[in-house]
Write a protein that holds these residues in place. Structure first.
Motif, PDB file in Angstrom:
ATOM      1  N   PRO A   1       0.817  -1.217   0.000  1.00 34.54           N
ATOM      2  CA  PRO A   1       0.000   0.000   0.000  1.00 34.54           C
ATOM      3  C   PRO A   1       0.848   1.263   0.000  1.00 34.54           C
ATOM      4  N   ILE A   2       0.310   2.288  -0.627  1.00 34.89           N
ATOM      5  CA  ILE A   2       0.914   3.620  -0.653  1.00 34.89           C
ATOM      6  C   ILE A   2       0.087   4.520   0.262  1.00 34.89           C
ATOM      7  N   ILE A   3       0.694   5.021   1.319  1.00 35.57           N
ATOM      8  CA  ILE A   3       0.057   5.986   2.219  1.00 35.57           C
ATOM      9  C   ILE A   3       0.953   7.215   2.222  1.00 35.57           C
ATOM     10  N   ALA A   4       0.668   8.158   1.326  1.00 36.58           N
ATOM     11  CA  ALA A   4       1.609   9.241   1.028  1.00 36.58           C
ATOM     12  C   ALA A   4       1.008  10.595   1.396  1.00 36.58           C
ATOM     13  N   SER A   5       1.495  11.171   2.460  1.00 31.12           N
ATOM     14  CA  SER A   5       1.003  12.478   2.889  1.00 31.12           C
ATOM     15  C   SER A   5       1.901  13.585   2.330  1.00 31.12           C
ATOM     16  N   GLY A   6       1.299  14.752   2.123  1.00 33.59           N
ATOM     17  CA  GLY A   6       2.065  15.904   1.667  1.00 33.59           C
ATOM     18  C   GLY A   6       2.794  15.633   0.371  1.00 33.59           C
ATOM     19  N   ASN A   7       4.070  16.023   0.327  1.00 32.97           N
ATOM     20  CA  ASN A   7       4.862  15.894  -0.897  1.00 32.97           C
ATOM     21  C   ASN A   7       5.216  14.450  -1.224  1.00 32.97           C
ATOM     22  N   ASN A   8       5.010  13.539  -0.273  1.00 33.97           N
ATOM     23  CA  ASN A   8       5.259  12.121  -0.565  1.00 33.97           C
ATOM     24  C   ASN A   8       4.377  11.622  -1.699  1.00 33.97           C
ATOM     25  N   ALA A   9       3.228  12.273  -1.904  1.00 40.10           N
ATOM     26  CA  ALA A   9       2.306  11.851  -2.963  1.00 40.10           C
ATOM     27  C   ALA A   9       2.902  12.061  -4.349  1.00 40.10           C
ATOM     28  N   ASN A  10       3.962  12.850  -4.437  1.00 39.91           N
ATOM     29  CA  ASN A  10       4.608  13.085  -5.727  1.00 39.91           C
ATOM     30  C   ASN A  10       5.666  12.034  -6.045  1.00 39.91           C
TER      31      ASN A  10
END
Length: 429
Positions: free
Chosen positions: A234-243
């Motif tokens: 799973p990808i749980i990407a907050s803030g700039n991690n979503a990039n």
């Protein structure tokens, strides 16, 4: 297995469809996946070979399926070979199939222990003209490890060099891409479990929690509902991690004012869901965040309309690119001048939407399928546009799983919240 037993008519029909594609007087052999070492004396959790499962329903290591419809001995036209269980294995590893249980699961009447495989194969293989063997021909896969199928191919060619060897994968690619009613039901079950996990997360998220705590909430709901677990990391990407498109560290704190991009899906009975949602940590989108969010949602909704029976893969993605281009211009991320000057090989929209819109979904999350075959009724595909803006510190992707039918497509995730205002309402309830 955690999941409920599947009606074996699914596997009986799958074998029948496969056998019809074989050349006359051909034998086909399918191997289970390897058990891969994890560390010291431990293996990774076993994952069955997708094609063997598709044809037999057998979800156990060290299994072999032999199909020889023209075998002169009717006993060996459909044979399943299993690892023989005993008291020692029962104590240390637990349940393994008995012959009777394997018959019920697969619908195959002739079941032997694995120790009989070499002798039985040798007794019939000389009567066959063609031998169909399997390998991983998913074009997303790069072959770097010599796995069980490859070792078996080499062994068999050394023993029986004068047979005509054939590839099973092209047949499987044609068959697996068209989902039966039972397969759709299993995929829908995985989607429903994923929906409950997402709703659980909506009630849980708040500023100051960590990405891994969200991941824990998701797996809790999955296991609670008899899913095997995650269909993929799973990808749980907050803030700039979503990039970071394949961000899987999931170890950062979710800060007030940020968004969280969550890409996850349950695996149920080896069939997978694939969901992406992007939500505000504090339960409220900013004006800019909501504008970008609604742009992505519009692309998703428009893309679903052109994801139809007969659509061509490349044409579909080009059309989605045109829709995305219009949205990016409205958001002032690219200009009309950028579009006029764009090279054909690198459209301007790719700066903010750099991945494909869809992939086939099934027993594999990126399911075996041909990118050169038009979409067809029975296909299940993801639809997952995104806009990624590193300079603004966030990225947004939305993804649902779509079943194509002759009468139009069906969104298997239509009951999972996606409208921005609905998400805000649920988070603040």
């Amino acid at each position: 297995m955690k999941y409920k037993q599947i009606n074996n008519l699914l596997f009986v029909q799958n074998r029948s469809n496969f056998i019809k594609r074989l050349k006359t007087n051909a034998i086909a052999i399918f191997q289970s996946n390897d058990e891969f070492p994890r560390s010291g004396d431990q293996n990774f959790l076993f994952k069955q070979n997708a094609d063997l499962f598709y044809l037999s329903g057998i979800d156990q290591e060290q299994s072999i399926l032999l199909l020889y419809p023209n075998c002169p001995n009717p006993l060996y036209r459909e044979v399943l070979f299993l690892r023989q269980t005993n008291d020692h294995i029962r104590v240390w590893e637990g349940h393994k199939y008995t012959k009777e249980q394997a018959n019920i699961v697969s619908g195959i009447k002739t079941v032997y222990w694995l120790s009989d495989f070499e002798q039985i194969l040798h007794s019939v293989i000389h009567y066959a003209d063609h031998i169909y063997l399997n390998s991983n021909e998913n074009d997303r896969y790069a072959h770097t490890v010599t796995y069980r199928d490859i070792r078996f191919i080499n062994q068999l060619k050394e023993k029986y060099p004068l047979h005509h060897y054939e590839r099973a994968a092209p047949i499987m690619r044609d068959l697996r891409v068209i989902k039966s009613d039972t397969e759709v039901e299993l995929t829908q079950k995985a989607c429903n479990i994923t929906k409950d996990a997402f709703n659980r997360v909506l009630k849980f998220v708040k500023p100051g929690i960590s990405e891994y705590e969200i991941e824990a909430e998701i797996i809790h709901e999955f296991i609670k509902q008899r899913a095997t677990g995650h269909g993929y990391t799973p990808i749980i990407a907050s803030g700039n991690n979503a990039n970071i498109l394949h961000y899987v560290d999931n170890n950062q704190i979710c800060n007030d004012g940020d968004l969280i991009l969550m890409d996850f899906g349950a695996e149920y009975a080896n069939y997978n869901a694939d969901l992406t949602r992007t939500i505000p940590v504090n339960g409220k989108f900013s004006r800019r965040q909501k504008d970008v969010y609604n742009a992505v949602l519009n692309v998703l909704n428009e893309a679903k309309k052109i994801m139809v029976d007969g659509a061509l893969w490349n044409t579909y993605h080009e059309q989605v690119g045109e829709i995305m281009t219009e949205e990016l211009i409205k958001l002032k991320l690219i200009s009309i001048t950028d579009v006029k000057n764009q090279p054909k090989s690198q459209p301007a929209y790719k700066k903010y939407f750099m991945h494909g819109t869809s992939h086939h979904l099934g027993i594999d999350v990126h399911d075996l399928a041909s990118r050169y075959t038009p979409f067809a009724a029975g296909n299940i595909l993801t639809c997952e546009p995104g806009i990624y803006i590193p300079e603004e510190g966030f990225g947004i992707r939305l993804e649902n799983d779509i079943l194509i039918t002759k009468d139009g497509n069906i969104d298997l995730m239509a009951n999972i919240p996606i409208i921005a205002e609905e998400i805000e309402e649920l988070m603040n309830a």
